[in-house]
Design a protein around this motif. Sequence first.
Motif, PDB file in Angstrom:
ATOM      1  N   LYS A 169       0.835  -1.197   0.000  1.00  0.00           N
ATOM      2  CA  LYS A 169       0.000   0.000   0.000  1.00  0.00           C
ATOM      3  C   LYS A 169       0.874   1.253   0.000  1.00  0.00           C
ATOM      4  CE  LYS A 169      -3.747  -2.514   0.384  1.00  0.00           C
ATOM      5  NZ  LYS A 169      -4.604  -2.760  -0.799  1.00  0.00           N
ATOM      6  N   GLU A 170       1.961   1.202   0.782  1.00  0.00           N
ATOM      7  CA  GLU A 170       2.883   2.335   0.841  1.00  0.00           C
ATOM      8  C   GLU A 170       3.622   2.495  -0.490  1.00  0.00           C
ATOM      9  OE1 GLU A 170       5.366   1.671   4.242  1.00  0.00           O
ATOM     10  OE2 GLU A 170       3.652   1.217   5.540  1.00  0.00           O
TER      11      GLU A 170
ATOM     12  N   GLU B 205       1.445   4.123  -3.139  1.00  0.00           N
ATOM     13  CA  GLU B 205       1.318   5.571  -2.994  1.00  0.00           C
ATOM     14  C   GLU B 205       2.504   6.303  -3.604  1.00  0.00           C
ATOM     15  OE1 GLU B 205       0.860   6.244   1.158  1.00  0.00           O
ATOM     16  OE2 GLU B 205      -1.174   5.407   1.251  1.00  0.00           O
TER      17      GLU B 205
END
Length: 282
Positions: free
Chosen positions: A138-139, A142
């Motif tokens: 998820k990081e 981004e």
Amino acid sequence: MKNKIGFCEWVMPLKGPSVFSIAAGLGADGIQVDDWGSYSQSFPMAEQRIQNMYIEEAKRWGMEIPSMGCNGFSRAGGLVNRLGTPEGDISLLAIRAGIRACADMGIPLLMLPCCWDGFLRTEEDIENAAKMLRTTCKEAEEMNITMAVESVLPPERWKEMSDYVDSKAFKTYYDTQNSQYFAGANPPEELRQMEVTDIAEVHFKEGLPDTQGCRCFGEGGTNFFESADILRKKGYEGWLVIENFYRKPAFQSDCKDVYEAMGKDVATLRQVFGVRPESHSN
């Protein structure tokens, strides 16, 4: 994107920013750089001075850096380490440092190998890996960084993990010998079962049943040409990254030296995939 050809930094005759000049002279298009020990060496590739040395040399020789391999991360347990433990905290820190380094250097892909102490052997190992990837992908997403895991999980198990991680940043990093060497699998058969869109990059490695990366392409026992043909017919357009261990004593060929052997492998990939050579100069 059309196929391009690169070498892993760790198989080059010597390592460091000078690898770009050597690879350019051999007809390659780029280098998959190493993380230089990750946590165990206080994250060298996170340092701006070192990053700039690589960026400047790549630019000087008209080369690309398609990915970074977190080899030091895997030697310390990697994805096997459970979140919430001291070891898991180190793995999490290493992945995040790798993501930031890739973002700083304009590298689109971070490879997480499941080798050495990070080999996925048990159901608990796989569960630990999936949870850590669900958090970190998820990081990475981004920051527009792809996270590609190199493992010998069969395609159906990888798909289960992918469904759980649930991130467009998560891909597989395929190796044309690892599953045969470590798990007794058939690489061409695996590739037939896989969706080419799930494959971020491919390590091309040729060897014998008991020795990795010890022959030039097509001269070992990995069914290299069959695997390459399957990828080509499926429309794989990613990087073709060479991971033969030219400096190791087990490597044998009819070439006069390692440089000729490396150039021979580049030429083979260009012929099989129809990749035109780029012009590199300083």
